[in-house]
Design a protein around this motif. Structure first.
Motif, mmCIF file in Angstrom:
data_model
loop_
_atom_site.group_PDB
_atom_site.id
_atom_site.type_symbol
_atom_site.label_atom_id
_atom_site.label_comp_id
_atom_site.label_asym_id
_atom_site.label_seq_id
_atom_site.Cartn_x
_atom_site.Cartn_y
_atom_site.Cartn_z
ATOM 1 N N TYR A 45 0.794 -1.249 0.265
ATOM 2 C CA TYR A 45 0.081 0.124 -0.102
ATOM 3 C C TYR A 45 0.988 1.247 -0.101
ATOM 4 N N ASN A 79 -1.016 -1.108 -4.288
ATOM 5 C CA ASN A 79 -2.362 -0.578 -4.093
ATOM 6 C C ASN A 79 -2.130 0.795 -3.741
ATOM 7 N N SER A 125 -6.937 2.029 -4.394
ATOM 8 C CA SER A 125 -7.630 1.388 -3.065
ATOM 9 C C SER A 125 -8.374 2.600 -2.904
ATOM 10 N N TRP A 182 1.313 -2.499 5.002
ATOM 11 C CA TRP A 182 0.879 -0.703 5.279
ATOM 12 C C TRP A 182 1.962 -0.215 5.994
ATOM 13 N N GLU A 183 2.827 0.682 5.478
ATOM 14 C CA GLU A 183 2.419 1.355 4.401
ATOM 15 C C GLU A 183 4.024 1.475 3.941
#
Length: 372
Positions: free
Chosen positions: A31, A53, A93, A352-353
């Motif tokens: 992410y 994402n 996302s 994340w992240e």
């Protein structure tokens, strides 16, 4: 000795080329959350990832819309990474903790879902993306003071089913697969408000957010432990969450295990058990990315000592002078988690992240465990 621990010992004695049995399709999903800044061209290590994402798009008037001022530039930068890694997939996302407020309305009726899905297709095509990640936090639950309804449970399934059907049609037209995935809660409460056995058929992966299990609590605890500790008053673990999904009928290869690239801290923690599961107050800067932990708290002069909880397979730090306790993820704990993914034949790992690990220490640990 747990199976994955035995494998870990065996791996240490094998040559590097032999240290994997996983297929190349095992996912390593980042992410990436730059907010209102433009990513540097070489900021993201494209060859160490299978999927990115990009967080987050918002939902406004039932439609997927850009979340930040520089999304266009950032999508172009991320797409350019395919020159280094042609198999890399870029998804957007949608939602997240703050922007999940309008999902219940968007999923409510056949017509509202059509509007949302039309906008999803438009968004993916506009930025030449590979798909969409739905991060609804959470169907049927309040989340961040969101609107929610009992019928969110069935509407969540309907939204994902209809999105998958539309993406399949668009994919045939484009001659490429369009991905759908979801970010999901780790608590039993989440899947009791969803139909995960049905949902799994409409997504390429279920990105299980097995973190934030502690944070803001009045006592210390691991926020992403692999295994449950008998002294943990909350009785949480990644393993427990995974088994909840498996018992709900989700196939292992659809589950992508989530890990945090950040830690959390408490103050006023007594030295008993080096601060583990002791009363304390969450510090003002409760969220600490791994890069800052490595550059400050892990230094010899910091006053912190690193401890290893062998029951939970989790590290933690304690400073007896300041009575500060810090829970975090490191390369050793991630090595155990990669072996867990292998043991249970899960779909891979996500985190994340990305910016929380500027020197790729954690990302390299994931690659070492999951890639040939």
């Amino acid at each position: 000795m747990r199976l994955h621990q035995a494998i870990l010992l065996a791996l240490l004695t094998l040559p590097a080329a032999a240290q994997t049995t996983l297929p190349n399709k095992t996912e390593i999903i980042a992410y990436v959350f730059p907010k209102d800044r433009i990513l540097a061209p070489n900021e993201v290590a494209a060859t160490k990832l299978t999927r990115i994402n990009y967080a987050f798009a918002n939902v406004t008037d039932g439609k997927v819309v850009e979340g930040f001022a520089h999304d266009r530039e950032n999508f172009a930068i991320l797409n350019a990474l395919k020159q280094q890694n042609p198999t890399l997939k870029i998804l957007v996302s949608v939602g997240g903790w703050t922007w999940s407020k309008n999902f219940s309305d968007a999923a409510l009726t056949k017509e509202s879902r059509r509007i949302f899905i039309d906008s999803s297709v438009d968004f993916v095509l506009r930025y030449n993306l590979d798909g969409l990640d739905i991060d609804w936090e959470y169907p049927g639950l309040k989340g961040d003071d969101n609107k929610f309804r009992p019928e969110d449970k069935e509407n969540y399934t309907a939204l994902l089913k209809e999105l998958r059907q539309r993406f399949d049609r668009e994919g045939r037209r484009l001659h490429r697969h369009l991905y759908t995935s979801i970010a999901t809660g780790a608590s039993k409460n989440f899947f009791e408000h969803t139909e995960m056995a049905k949902v799994q058929h409409y997504v390429d992966s279920i990105n299980l957010m097995t973190y934030d299990m502690y944070g803001g609590d009045k006592n210390t605890g691991h926020h992403s432990p692999l295994y449950e500790h008998p002294d943990d008053p909350k009785h949480v673990s990644s393993n427990k969450s995974v088994h909840n999904y498996l018992e709900a009928g989700v196939k292992p290869n659809k589950i992508v295990l989530g890990v945090p690239f950040y830690g959390k801290s408490w103050s006023n923690v007594t030295a008993t058990n080096n601060g583990l599961f002791q009363s304390g107050a969450p510090t003002h800067n409760v969220y600490l990315n791994y890069g800052s932990i490595a550059s400050t708290l892990l230094q010899p002069t910091s006053g912190y000592t690193r401890y290893w909880d062998a029951t939970s397979d989790s590290p933690y730090l304690y400073n007896p002078t300041t009575q500060t306790w810090v829970d975090y993820e490191d390369a050793e704990s991630l090595a155990h988690k990669t072996l867990y993914v292998r043991d249970y034949h899960l779909g891979g790992m996500m985190f994340w992240e990305y910016t929380g690990d500027p020197n790729n220490v954690l990302l390299d640990a994931i690659n070492a465990g999951l890639r040939p």
